[in-house]
Design a protein around this motif. Structure first.
Motif, PDB file in Angstrom:
ATOM      1  N   HIS A  44      49.877  27.570  38.402  1.00  0.00           N
ATOM      2  CA  HIS A  44      50.369  26.804  39.265  1.00  0.00           C
ATOM      3  C   HIS A  44      50.839  25.263  39.024  1.00  0.00           C
ATOM      4  CE1 HIS A  44      46.069  25.511  38.474  1.00  0.00           C
ATOM      5  NE2 HIS A  44      46.466  24.350  38.859  1.00  0.00           N
ATOM      6  N   GLU A  70      52.423  38.310  41.700  1.00  0.00           N
ATOM      7  CA  GLU A  70      52.162  36.956  41.180  1.00  0.00           C
ATOM      8  C   GLU A  70      53.099  36.094  41.944  1.00  0.00           C
ATOM      9  OE1 GLU A  70      49.962  35.904  39.187  1.00  0.00           O
ATOM     10  OE2 GLU A  70      49.377  38.006  38.724  1.00  0.00           O
ATOM     11  N   HIS A  73      50.977  34.548  44.813  1.00  0.00           N
ATOM     12  CA  HIS A  73      50.514  33.410  44.350  1.00  0.00           C
ATOM     13  C   HIS A  73      51.425  32.161  44.553  1.00  0.00           C
ATOM     14  CE1 HIS A  73      46.837  35.544  43.612  1.00  0.00           C
ATOM     15  NE2 HIS A  73      47.195  36.390  42.553  1.00  0.00           N
ATOM     16  N   GLN A  76      51.789  31.154  47.964  1.00  0.00           N
ATOM     17  CA  GLN A  76      50.261  30.607  48.266  1.00  0.00           C
ATOM     18  C   GLN A  76      50.153  29.225  48.037  1.00  0.00           C
ATOM     19  OE1 GLN A  76      47.774  33.537  46.357  1.00  0.00           O
ATOM     20  NE2 GLN A  76      47.328  34.750  48.135  1.00  0.00           N
ATOM     21  N   ARG A  92      39.095  31.812  45.841  1.00  0.00           N
ATOM     22  CA  ARG A  92      40.009  32.557  45.028  1.00  0.00           C
ATOM     23  C   ARG A  92      40.294  34.205  45.314  1.00  0.00           C
ATOM     24  NH1 ARG A  92      37.284  31.298  40.945  1.00  0.00           N
ATOM     25  NH2 ARG A  92      36.463  33.609  40.271  1.00  0.00           N
ATOM     26  N   GLU A  96      43.566  36.439  46.190  1.00  0.00           N
ATOM     27  CA  GLU A  96      43.604  37.488  44.987  1.00  0.00           C
ATOM     28  C   GLU A  96      43.879  38.657  45.919  1.00  0.00           C
ATOM     29  OE1 GLU A  96      45.026  38.749  41.710  1.00  0.00           O
ATOM     30  OE2 GLU A  96      44.431  36.893  41.751  1.00  0.00           O
ATOM     31  N   ALA A  99      47.244  39.158  47.469  1.00  0.00           N
ATOM     32  CA  ALA A  99      48.292  39.288  46.673  1.00  0.00           C
ATOM     33  C   ALA A  99      48.450  40.804  46.282  1.00  0.00           C
ATOM     34  CB  ALA A  99      48.130  38.633  45.358  1.00  0.00           C
TER      35      ALA A  99
END
Length: 132
Positions: A44, A70, A73, A76, A92, A96, A99
């Motif tokens: 990130h 990924e 993510h 996100q 978290r 996940e 994803a």
């Protein structure tokens, strides 16, 4: 972009950097230098996706699915869901899970087995209980 079309996130104005790296770099970053089966991750801070250079993204739907995962993510992060670092475990894991579900949709649309993703989804349910 598959990640945007299979998730509820809009397509981003700018794509992330997507970089192939040696497997050893993935092990160093994700597994503390220990041998592991890491294949990709989203950073990130640099808004970059790193994937194992041995993955064949041209011919393998499964390899592409890791990048799709990924990319979720990244989406996100663009949506402001990664502002608190480190994130609480349950938040978290929710990201996940999202994803993995998008990755699973991608694999199913390409008529590819999803048993590894199904296993990962089942295991996610126990992570916060053992780590908090």
């Amino acid at each position: 972009m598959w990640a945007a079309s299979l998730s509820h996130y809009p397509e981003p104005e700018t794509p992330p950097n997507v970089l192939a790296v040696p497997h050893e770099q993935l092990e160093e970053i994700l597994c503390g230098g220990q041998r592991c089966h890491a294949v990709a991750y989203y950073d990130h801070e640099s808004a970059s996706i790193f994937f194992d250079e041995s993955l064949n993204l041209n011919d393998s739907i499964t390899a592409k699915s890791f990048v799709v995962h990924e990319m979720v993510h990244y989406l996100q992060h663009q949506a402001g869901k990664m502002t608190e670092m480190p994130m609480p475990c349950k938040e978290r894991i929710a990201l996940e899970r999202e994803a993995y579900i998008t990755q699973q949709k991608y694999l199913r649309q390409h008529h590819t087995l999803t048993y590894q993703v199904q296993t990962a989804l089942r295991l996610l349910g126990n992570i916060c209980k053992t780590n908090e």
